[in-house]
Design a protein around this motif. Structure first.
Motif, short mmCIF file in Angstrom:
data_model
loop_
_atom_site.label_atom_id
_atom_site.label_comp_id
_atom_site.label_asym_id
_atom_site.label_seq_id
_atom_site.Cartn_x
_atom_site.Cartn_y
_atom_site.Cartn_z
N ARG A 63 0.83 -1.21 0.00
CA ARG A 63 0.00 0.00 0.00
C ARG A 63 0.87 1.25 0.00
O ARG A 63 1.93 1.28 0.61
CB ARG A 63 -0.90 0.03 1.23
CG ARG A 63 -1.91 -1.09 1.25
CD ARG A 63 -2.76 -1.04 2.49
NE ARG A 63 -3.82 -2.04 2.42
CZ ARG A 63 -4.70 -2.25 3.39
NH1 ARG A 63 -4.64 -1.52 4.49
NH2 ARG A 63 -5.63 -3.16 3.25
N VAL A 65 -5.17 -3.61 -6.41
CA VAL A 65 -6.56 -3.25 -6.71
C VAL A 65 -6.61 -1.77 -7.06
O VAL A 65 -6.08 -0.94 -6.32
CB VAL A 65 -7.48 -3.51 -5.49
CG1 VAL A 65 -8.92 -3.21 -5.85
CG2 VAL A 65 -7.34 -4.94 -4.99
N ASP A 66 -7.23 -1.44 -8.18
CA ASP A 66 -7.38 -0.04 -8.57
C ASP A 66 -8.30 0.69 -7.61
O ASP A 66 -9.26 0.13 -7.09
CB ASP A 66 -7.97 0.08 -9.99
CG ASP A 66 -6.97 -0.35 -11.05
OD1 ASP A 66 -5.77 -0.35 -10.77
OD2 ASP A 66 -7.42 -0.66 -12.17
N GLY A 67 -8.00 1.96 -7.39
CA GLY A 67 -8.87 2.80 -6.59
C GLY A 67 -8.18 3.44 -5.41
O GLY A 67 -7.00 3.24 -5.16
N LYS A 100 -13.38 1.05 -0.02
CA LYS A 100 -13.02 1.70 -1.27
C LYS A 100 -13.77 3.02 -1.36
O LYS A 100 -15.00 3.05 -1.38
CB LYS A 100 -13.35 0.81 -2.46
CG LYS A 100 -12.77 1.30 -3.75
CD LYS A 100 -12.94 0.24 -4.84
CE LYS A 100 -12.13 0.59 -6.06
NZ LYS A 100 -12.14 -0.51 -7.03
N GLU A 101 -13.03 4.13 -1.40
CA GLU A 101 -13.62 5.45 -1.47
C GLU A 101 -13.97 5.85 -2.90
O GLU A 101 -14.93 6.56 -3.13
CB GLU A 101 -12.64 6.49 -0.90
CG GLU A 101 -12.52 6.45 0.60
CD GLU A 101 -13.73 7.04 1.28
OE1 GLU A 101 -14.07 8.21 1.02
OE2 GLU A 101 -14.35 6.33 2.08
N SER A 102 -13.14 5.42 -3.85
CA SER A 102 -13.36 5.80 -5.24
C SER A 102 -12.58 4.86 -6.16
O SER A 102 -11.61 4.22 -5.73
CB SER A 102 -12.89 7.24 -5.45
OG SER A 102 -13.13 7.64 -6.77
N ARG A 103 -12.98 4.84 -7.42
CA ARG A 103 -12.28 4.00 -8.40
C ARG A 103 -10.97 4.62 -8.87
O ARG A 103 -10.13 3.95 -9.45
CB ARG A 103 -13.16 3.74 -9.61
CG ARG A 103 -14.37 2.86 -9.27
CD ARG A 103 -15.21 2.56 -10.48
NE ARG A 103 -15.84 3.80 -10.94
CZ ARG A 103 -16.15 4.06 -12.20
NH1 ARG A 103 -15.91 3.18 -13.13
NH2 ARG A 103 -16.72 5.20 -12.52
N PHE A 107 -8.55 3.87 -1.29
CA PHE A 107 -9.14 3.21 -0.14
C PHE A 107 -8.93 4.05 1.11
O PHE A 107 -7.99 4.84 1.19
CB PHE A 107 -8.52 1.83 0.06
CG PHE A 107 -8.76 0.90 -1.07
CD1 PHE A 107 -9.83 0.03 -1.04
CD2 PHE A 107 -7.95 0.92 -2.19
CE1 PHE A 107 -10.08 -0.83 -2.10
CE2 PHE A 107 -8.19 0.07 -3.26
CZ PHE A 107 -9.25 -0.80 -3.22
N TYR A 120 -5.76 7.26 3.95
CA TYR A 120 -6.10 7.03 2.55
C TYR A 120 -4.90 6.44 1.83
O TYR A 120 -3.76 6.88 2.05
CB TYR A 120 -6.51 8.35 1.89
CG TYR A 120 -7.78 8.91 2.49
CD1 TYR A 120 -9.02 8.49 2.03
CD2 TYR A 120 -7.73 9.83 3.52
CE1 TYR A 120 -10.19 8.99 2.60
CE2 TYR A 120 -8.89 10.32 4.09
CZ TYR A 120 -10.11 9.91 3.63
OH TYR A 120 -11.26 10.39 4.18
N ASP A 157 -3.69 0.62 -3.26
CA ASP A 157 -3.27 -0.77 -3.09
C ASP A 157 -2.65 -1.22 -4.40
O ASP A 157 -3.21 -0.99 -5.46
CB ASP A 157 -4.48 -1.64 -2.74
CG ASP A 157 -4.09 -3.06 -2.40
OD1 ASP A 157 -3.58 -3.78 -3.30
OD2 ASP A 157 -4.31 -3.46 -1.25
#
Length: 105
Positions: free
Chosen positions: A44, A62-64, A77-80, A66, A56, A59
């Motif tokens: 991260r 994983v996209d986005g 997940k806060e946003s893509r 967090f 915040y 990762d």
């Protein structure tokens, strides 16, 4: 160009997100991980902290964007994307009842 990175105005109020803050955040991560066994560092990149209890990050698998809140069992997940995260933050600020911006024409 001198203005970039020095202030976000009301956007991200209470959030350490500027470059100098990110450097400081990274010096605190080991302390947070030592106190919270659910706080994960591996894989991260932490780029912001809100009031020292919300973290915040990106990762690597994983996209986005967090957010992990201390004491919680999982990150959410806060946003893509970071752009989506910034837009969501801007929208929250624009419609906040404390700013009065939602009443302007």
């Amino acid at each position: 160009m001198r203005a970039f990175g020095h202030s976000t105005g009301r956007l991200f109020r209470g959030t350490d997100i500027l470059f100098t803050a990110v450097v400081m955040i990274h010096s605190e991560l080991d302390l947070v991980a030592a106190d919270d066994d659910k706080f994960v560092l591996a894989g991260r990149f932490y780029f912001a902290s809100h009031q020292g209890y919300q973290w915040y990050f990106f990762d690597e698998h994983v996209d986005g964007v967090f957010m992990y809140m201390e004491g919680e069992s999982i990150a959410v997940k806060e946003s893509r994307s970071f752009g989506g995260f910034a837009w969501k933050s801007l929208w929250r600020e624009a419609v906040s009842p404390t700013t009065g911006l939602n009443d302007r024409n």
